[in-house]
Scaffold this active site. Structure first.
Site, PDB file in Angstrom:
ATOM      1  N   HIS A  43       1.678   4.536  -2.880  1.00 15.58           N
ATOM      2  CA  HIS A  43       1.820   5.997  -2.772  1.00 15.58           C
ATOM      3  C   HIS A  43       3.088   6.466  -3.486  1.00 15.58           C
ATOM      4  O   HIS A  43       3.103   7.525  -4.128  1.00 15.58           O
ATOM      5  CB  HIS A  43       1.871   6.411  -1.303  1.00 15.58           C
ATOM      6  CG  HIS A  43       0.544   6.334  -0.614  1.00 15.58           C
ATOM      7  ND1 HIS A  43      -0.578   6.988  -1.069  1.00 15.58           N
ATOM      8  CD2 HIS A  43       0.164   5.681   0.531  1.00 15.58           C
ATOM      9  CE1 HIS A  43      -1.601   6.747  -0.246  1.00 15.58           C
ATOM     10  NE2 HIS A  43      -1.175   5.950   0.722  1.00 15.58           N
ATOM     11  N   HIS A  80       0.838  -1.208   0.000  1.00 12.22           N
ATOM     12  CA  HIS A  80       0.000   0.000   0.000  1.00 12.22           C
ATOM     13  C   HIS A  80       0.871   1.254   0.000  1.00 12.22           C
ATOM     14  O   HIS A  80       0.624   2.197  -0.775  1.00 12.22           O
ATOM     15  CB  HIS A  80      -0.913  -0.012   1.224  1.00 12.22           C
ATOM     16  CG  HIS A  80      -1.642   1.268   1.449  1.00 12.22           C
ATOM     17  ND1 HIS A  80      -2.890   1.537   0.936  1.00 12.22           N
ATOM     18  CD2 HIS A  80      -1.278   2.386   2.146  1.00 12.22           C
ATOM     19  CE1 HIS A  80      -3.271   2.748   1.294  1.00 12.22           C
ATOM     20  NE2 HIS A  80      -2.310   3.291   2.034  1.00 12.22           N
ATOM     21  N   GLU A  81       1.886   1.258   0.844  1.00  8.01           N
ATOM     22  CA  GLU A  81       2.770   2.421   0.909  1.00  8.01           C
ATOM     23  C   GLU A  81       3.578   2.569  -0.381  1.00  8.01           C
ATOM     24  O   GLU A  81       3.833   3.684  -0.840  1.00  8.01           O
ATOM     25  CB  GLU A  81       3.705   2.306   2.118  1.00  8.01           C
ATOM     26  CG  GLU A  81       2.997   2.261   3.464  1.00  8.01           C
ATOM     27  CD  GLU A  81       2.082   3.450   3.691  1.00  8.01           C
ATOM     28  OE1 GLU A  81       2.386   4.550   3.175  1.00  8.01           O
ATOM     29  OE2 GLU A  81       1.063   3.299   4.387  1.00  8.01           O
ATOM     30  N   GLU A 113      -5.851   7.071  -1.490  1.00  7.25           N
ATOM     31  CA  GLU A 113      -5.798   5.919  -0.586  1.00  7.25           C
ATOM     32  C   GLU A 113      -6.431   4.691  -1.241  1.00  7.25           C
ATOM     33  O   GLU A 113      -5.897   3.578  -1.151  1.00  7.25           O
ATOM     34  CB  GLU A 113      -6.510   6.244   0.727  1.00  7.25           C
ATOM     35  CG  GLU A 113      -5.806   7.274   1.590  1.00  7.25           C
ATOM     36  CD  GLU A 113      -4.426   6.825   2.032  1.00  7.25           C
ATOM     37  OE1 GLU A 113      -4.243   5.616   2.295  1.00  7.25           O
ATOM     38  OE2 GLU A 113      -3.528   7.684   2.099  1.00  7.25           O
TER      39      GLU A 113
END
Length: 553
Positions: A143, A139-140, A209
């Site tokens: 980003h 997930h990070e 997100e």
């Protein structure tokens, strides 16, 4: 380390906010030509944004106690997972750091993908298994892959630019008569756009997100890994810490322990408490799993109640339940059975209840407006309008508040309940309540470590719940938190109050009975109700005086 990330961002915000304010004040004081000042203001705003983008990573790195390590030092397969994911998505391996803090969290920062840092907390590593840690890291990495550092910096500059246009347009419009009206119209439009743009930036942040969640699912091949991680992190951010509290000599529960994640973590902890509170009893420490039915029950409010949508507007992250529903859809697309199979639609619509709630919420304001309009209509344009108008306005607001109090504080029933059942209630809001009686043990304060925190936390066999202690004046709440709250910690109590939710669940206390039979009562509702009665009587007297003045005139 509690609140460290939050404090860091608050300091950064205050620093650049101060710089921005000084720039605006300096331009106004120099009394430059309006067009020159405007361009200087716009240029300065963009320069400040660029400066913030350039130095923020270094300031954060200095302020946060990050242990920069090679991922291999963690052991297991975490390092290999990270390197494989970066290789698969053609990303440079980010600099990796660990914060020795028990709250589960993860975040990234930097300037561009080649300069990115990925940081996790010890709590995240301890609470999640390696597959779940991999899902969070993915997930990070999402980003990083999507250049969210740059995207959000550019987006956040727009409200500042609009504010500069409003500020100088308002100043210029007041000075130039000929062009005053059009310039003032532009200024007002810019101010409205400034307000709207802030919500648009938050919407963009929530969209990023979802985008990062989807990236994690594609990289790991399993949306369920991220879904289970979100539930565990929600629980971790709101878990009880009685041992640490006892060492400090006072009770504490980390219901808001990691406020920094609101700005820079995996999600906003304000919206995770609902799942955490109701899942406390169903959590298995040996398997690190939760009862699915209990967790789904806790998520219904986030998904179905319209107030949840309103609450989410002010958040940089989507509500966890909505993210899990999004992951549920991705699971179906990827041929995986969802870990949390949320019902597709509610059995009833909640919009009629929402409309009713809005009406009662703003009934005092509606009463004030109706009273003022009625007073002006009765008095016409005579000079005797003031007394009658004020009296009717105050009376309308007081009557509106009386009706609002009767709706918001029903006292004819306080059904025996438990935390899990209350958190599953969908028809509740900040104004609509479910009167309830909870039996349990007070395990700490609502804000851990804050020795004057007046709110308490009660735990029963199904979970734990914040109890909101309210008094007519804040000074009474402060004194209770300072001198009395500690004496409640550790005691088994019977608490009666009004269960509400917006966005986190809480029980607004009416009274608490201690084991020795002593009853402590909160008088907030009574003072509001009877105070409104007194105002209504005084307003009625004022109306009689105003009418008498009009008739005599």
């Amino acid at each position: 380390m509690l609140h460290l990330a939050f404090r860091s961002f608050m300091v950064l915000g205050a620093l650049f906010g101060l710089l921005f304010a000084i720039l605006m004040a300096a331009l106004v004081a120099m009394d430059l030509p309006s067009n020159t000042a405007l361009w200087i203001g716009l240029g300065g705003t963009i320069a400040i944004s660029l400066l913030q983008f350039a130095i923020s990573p270094y300031i954060l790195q200095w302020m946060l106690r990050i242990n920069w390590i090679e991922p291999e030092q963690l052991g297991g397969s975490i390092a290999q997972r990270l390197r494989d994911m970066c290789l698969h998505k053609n990303l440079p391996v980010p600099r990796f750091g660990v914060i020795e803090d028990g709250n589960p969290n993860a975040f990234t920062f930097g300037h561009y993908p080649g300069d990115a840092r990925l940081v996790v907390t010890r709590g995240l590593l301890d609470m999640l298994n390696e597959d779940e840690v991999g899902a969070v890291m993915a997930h990070e990495l999402g980003h990083i892959k999507h250049w969210d550092f740059v995207v959000m910096t550019v987006a956040a500059t727009v409200p500042l630019v609009l504010y500069v246009i409003y500020r100088f347009g308002f100043q210029w419009g007041g000075k130039v008569r000929k062009a005053g009206a059009p310039v003032m119209a532009v200024a007002v439009t810019a101010f409205v756009a400034y307000i709207i743009s802030q919500y648009i930036v938050l919407f963009l942040s929530r969209t990023r997100e979802y985008y990062a969640d989807q990236f994690s699912c594609v990289v790991t091949g399993s949306p369920n890994l991220l879904a289970s991680s979100l539930v565990k992190i929600a629980y971790g951010l709101a878990r009880a810490e009685p041992a640490a509290a006892q060492q400090q000599g006072r009770g504490a529960v980390s219901l808001v322990a990691s406020g920094g994640s609101k700005m820079m973590g995996i999600f906003d902890p304000r919206f995770g408490n609902s799942m955490a509170l109701s899942s406390a009893a169903s959590y298995s420490a040996s398997t690190h799993t939760y009862d699915s039915a209990t967790t789904i029950n806790a998520m219904k409010w986030d998904i179905w109640n319209p107030w949840a949508m309103i609450a989410e507007l002010s958040s940089s992250h989507p509500l966890p339940a909505r993210r899990i529903r999004h992951l549920q859809g991705l699971s179906h697309l990827m041929g995986e059975r969802p870990l949390y199979d949320l019902p597709p639609r509610p059995s009833e619509s909640y919009w009629d209840d929402f409309a009713t709630d809005v009406f009662f919420q703003y009934l005092p304001l509606l009463g004030l407006i109706a009273g003022a309009v009625t007073g002006l209509a009765m008095a016409g344009v005579t000079g005797q309008a003031a007394v009658l108008t004020v009296a009717l306005a105050v009376g309308g607001a007081a009557l509106g508040n009386i009706v609002r109090m009767l709706f918001a504080y029903p006292k004819n029933r306080f059904e025996s309940s438990n935390v899990a059942d209350l958190v599953g209630e969908v028809k509740v809001s900040n104004i609509r309540c479910h009167p309830a009686t909870l039996r349990g043990r007070i395990i700490g304060r609502g804000i851990p470590g804050l020795y004057w925190s007046e709110d308490l936390v009660v735990q029963d066999e199904t979970g734990f719940m914040v109890m909101d202690y309210r008094q007519p004046l804040r000074i009474f709440e402060f004194l209770f938190g300072l001198f009395r709250a500690d004496s409640f910690v550790g005691q088994n109590v019977v608490a009666q109050g009004w269960y509400r939710r917006y966005p986190s669940p809480y029980l607004e206390l009416w009274r608490v009975q201690l084991p020795d039979g002593t009853i402590h009562t909160c008088h907030n509702w009574a003072y509001q109700f009877w105070g409104s009665i007194v105002l209504t009587v005084l307003a009625a007297f004022g109306v009689l005086v105003g009418v008498g003045v009009l008739l005599s005139g």
